[in-house]
Each structure stands twice: as C-alpha cells, then as structure tokens.
Design a protein around this motif. Structure first.
Motif, PDB file in Angstrom:
ATOM      1  N   TRP A  30     -10.617  12.293 -46.724  1.00 30.19           N
ATOM      2  CA  TRP A  30     -10.677  10.856 -46.479  1.00 30.19           C
ATOM      3  C   TRP A  30      -9.270  10.304 -46.313  1.00 30.19           C
ATOM      4  N   ILE A  31      -9.180   9.204 -45.571  1.00 31.47           N
ATOM      5  CA  ILE A  31      -7.862   8.650 -45.248  1.00 31.47           C
ATOM      6  C   ILE A  31      -7.689   7.215 -45.731  1.00 31.47           C
ATOM      7  N   ALA A  32      -8.746   6.598 -46.246  1.00 29.33           N
ATOM      8  CA  ALA A  32      -8.627   5.233 -46.771  1.00 29.33           C
ATOM      9  C   ALA A  32      -9.726   5.015 -47.794  1.00 29.33           C
ATOM     10  N   GLU A  33      -9.386   4.191 -48.796  1.00 29.98           N
ATOM     11  CA  GLU A  33     -10.336   3.914 -49.870  1.00 29.98           C
ATOM     12  C   GLU A  33     -10.306   2.424 -50.196  1.00 29.98           C
ATOM     13  N   SER A  34     -11.479   1.851 -50.386  1.00 26.17           N
ATOM     14  CA  SER A  34     -11.585   0.417 -50.652  1.00 26.17           C
ATOM     15  C   SER A  34     -11.285   0.088 -52.103  1.00 26.17           C
ATOM     16  N   GLU A  35     -11.256  -1.182 -52.391  1.00 26.27           N
ATOM     17  CA  GLU A  35     -11.203  -1.636 -53.778  1.00 26.27           C
ATOM     18  C   GLU A  35     -12.515  -1.299 -54.478  1.00 26.27           C
ATOM     19  N   ALA A  36     -12.518  -1.427 -55.803  1.00 23.98           N
ATOM     20  CA  ALA A  36     -13.712  -1.098 -56.579  1.00 23.98           C
ATOM     21  C   ALA A  36     -14.886  -1.999 -56.195  1.00 23.98           C
ATOM     22  N   ILE A  37     -16.063  -1.395 -56.134  1.00 25.18           N
ATOM     23  CA  ILE A  37     -17.304  -2.090 -55.776  1.00 25.18           C
ATOM     24  C   ILE A  37     -18.277  -1.932 -56.938  1.00 25.18           C
ATOM     25  N   PRO A  38     -18.981  -2.993 -57.328  1.00 22.41           N
ATOM     26  CA  PRO A  38     -20.026  -2.814 -58.339  1.00 22.41           C
ATOM     27  C   PRO A  38     -21.045  -1.783 -57.862  1.00 22.41           C
ATOM     28  N   SER A  39     -21.485  -0.945 -58.770  1.00 25.28           N
ATOM     29  CA  SER A  39     -22.374   0.142 -58.379  1.00 25.28           C
ATOM     30  C   SER A  39     -23.742  -0.360 -57.948  1.00 25.28           C
ATOM     31  N   HIS A  40     -24.530   0.541 -57.399  1.00 17.91           N
ATOM     32  CA  HIS A  40     -25.884   0.207 -56.971  1.00 17.91           C
ATOM     33  C   HIS A  40     -26.720  -0.281 -58.144  1.00 17.91           C
ATOM     34  N   LEU A  41     -27.732  -1.074 -57.807  1.00 20.58           N
ATOM     35  CA  LEU A  41     -28.556  -1.691 -58.832  1.00 20.58           C
ATOM     36  C   LEU A  41     -30.012  -1.299 -58.680  1.00 20.58           C
ATOM     37  N   VAL A  42     -30.766  -1.648 -59.709  1.00 22.71           N
ATOM     38  CA  VAL A  42     -32.216  -1.674 -59.637  1.00 22.71           C
ATOM     39  C   VAL A  42     -32.601  -3.140 -59.791  1.00 22.71           C
TER      40      VAL A  42
END
Length: 291
Positions: A218-230
């Motif tokens: 990989w060559i780029a990574e985003s800022e932290a994202i809240p994980s998937h939900l139910v």
C-alpha cells in the motif's frame, strides 16, 4: 461513470427480488432478520450466515434469518422497509441511515484491540507505482460508493495530496473508477491486474491468498475511522434488541470466540457510542452527503 465490476454476478445470485441471496426475507413473519453486506465473496458469506444465525437462534429462542444484500444502500433500504431488523454496516452508511431512517447503533467491532481502523490504497509490488500521483490516468477499484474505508477515506488521500479538489473530480484524475461490490472483490481486481490500484480497509489484503498478499503493498493510509457497526431499524422491539446485544457480547467470551470468524472476523464487540462517529458525520457533510 464508475463501473460496477460485480453487478452482473451479484444480480445473478440475487435473483428477482433484487435484495438478498439465497433466502426470502418476506416469508419470515416472526423472529429476527439480519442483513449482511458483501465485504467478502457473497457465496462464502452464505455459509457463514447459516452458522451464526443458528447460534443466535439458540441464544435468543426465536427464529433468526440472515441474507446478503447487494451493497450498503440495499441494506439501508431493507431496514427502511422492514425486510431487515438488524444490519452489519460501515460507519459512513450508518450515519446516512441514521439521518434517513433513524437507524440505531448497537455494537462496534474491535480490531487489534481498538474500535477503529483505516483505509488504504493498495497496489501490486511490480506495478512501478510509488506515489498517489502515479495513479493519474490509471484504473482503480473501490469497494462501495457509500463505504468509508472502501471509498471516501482512501479517496480523501488524493484530496489531501492536492491531486483532486473533491470526490466529484476523481473521474477526471483516474482512467476509470470501478465499484467492485466489496473489499475482497476490489482487492482481487487489483491483484489480478484488472485495475492498477484498490481502495479498501487496511485489513483487506487478508482476504487475498497468501501468494497474492506477498505481491501487494500500500502507498497511502487514511486517518483512523470508527469500525464497522451492528445497527437496528427504528421501532425494533426493545426487549428483542437488548437480548440480541447481550448475545452478541457473549462472542467476546473464550468459548464463543471461534464464531467471530463468521462475522467478518473482528476481535470482538463493544457497545456502540454514537459520539464516536462525529468525525464521519463531519466528512459526510463536507462532501455533501449529509445536510
């Protein structure tokens, strides 16, 4: 226009209903109906769903049925019209479903000890691509147009790099944009050389074979994202909803952890905090997805 790589395949599997694979949710009058999104191969998910719904039915003492939707938007629609009571969903689709239909967050996934993750831009190691700028006029596959880690957050890396001003300019930058229908489908398209890059979750390379994993980076990574939900549809019986949450929290116990592999493979679950998604709401407003 972006192209849906797997739309023909999915429609063949879906059949006439246009909503689900393998089962008819309309026939289920009682119990709990769960909508799953196709992050992985939808055919594999059918076996996973059977395993987890069987366990949940025993825990809850009511029938539990699961089905795979075409994408996030179909899952939201299933919640809206009552074809689904509960859905597994990404953070961006959740905030849109929250605004559109009053969807209720129940649980957040935990990965590597945290309820967050990132989006990445993946490429093949032998592609000669080293920077985001090298992807100008090249083809890219994203997972889903309303996926945070599978579209919006990875695409934002191009905005922050000054290569595009907004998602609306993406088509002018890339050769072609494809929406593949899930993480695994986007990653396979990249790994097999159908596209030059893929935008997907930081863990999406684990959906490839070991040989393919060794061939991508990989060559780029985003800022932290809240994980998937139910999440749940508004109006779901409060007692049944509470019992469902209690049952899902039992998956954190050692004797039940093997079942997590049937639910996209998180480390476990925590009760969802709506405030954790304020950043996602802000980004959705910034890009005109929320008012």
């Amino acid at each position: 226009m972006p192209i849906l790589l797997t739309r023909r395949t999915l429609l063949t599997l879906v059949g006439a209903s246009g909503l689900a694979l393998g089962t008819s949710v309309a026939a289920q009058d009682r119990g709990l109906r769960l909508a799953f999104i196709p992050q992985e191969n939808p055919e594999k998910l059918l076996g996973d769903i059977e395993a987890v719904t069987g366990w949940l039915a025993e825990e809850l003492g009511v029938p539990v049925e699961g089905f795979v939707t075409i994408d996030h938007a179909a899952a939201v629609e299933a919640l809206r019209n009552g074809d689904a009571d509960i859905s597994f969903m990404g953070a961006l689709p959740f905030v849109l479903a929250e605004a559109e239909i009053g969807a209720v967050p129940l649980l957040s996934e935990v990965y590597r000890g945290a309820p967050s993750y990132t989006g990445r831009i993946f490429i093949r190691r032998d592609s000669g691509i080293q920077t985001l700028a090298d992807l100008r006029d090249r083809d890219i596959a994203f997972a889903d147009p309303i996926s945070e880690s599978g579209y919006l957050y990875p695409l934002t890396e191009f905005v922050q790099a000054g290569l595009i001003q907004s998602p609306g300019e993406a088509e002018a930058f890339f050769g072609r944009i494809f929406f593949a229908g899930g993480y695994q489908q986007a990653m396979q398209a990249m790994a097999e050389g159908l596209v030059d890059a893929a935008g997907a979750s930081q863990y999406a390379d684990l959906l490839l074979t070991p040989d393919q994993q060794a061939q991508v980076t990989w060559i780029a990574e985003s800022e932290a994202i809240p994980s998937h939900l139910v999440i749940a549809r508004p109006g779901l019986d409060s007692d049944l909803q509470a019992r469902f949450v209690d049952a899902m929290m039992k998956l954190n116990e050692p004797e039940n952890r093997d079942k997590l592999q049937y639910l996209y493979g998180p480390d476990g679950y925590v009760k969802a905090d709506p405030a954790d998604h304020d950043g996602v709401r802000d980004m959705a407003r910034r890009y005109g997805l929320l008012e």
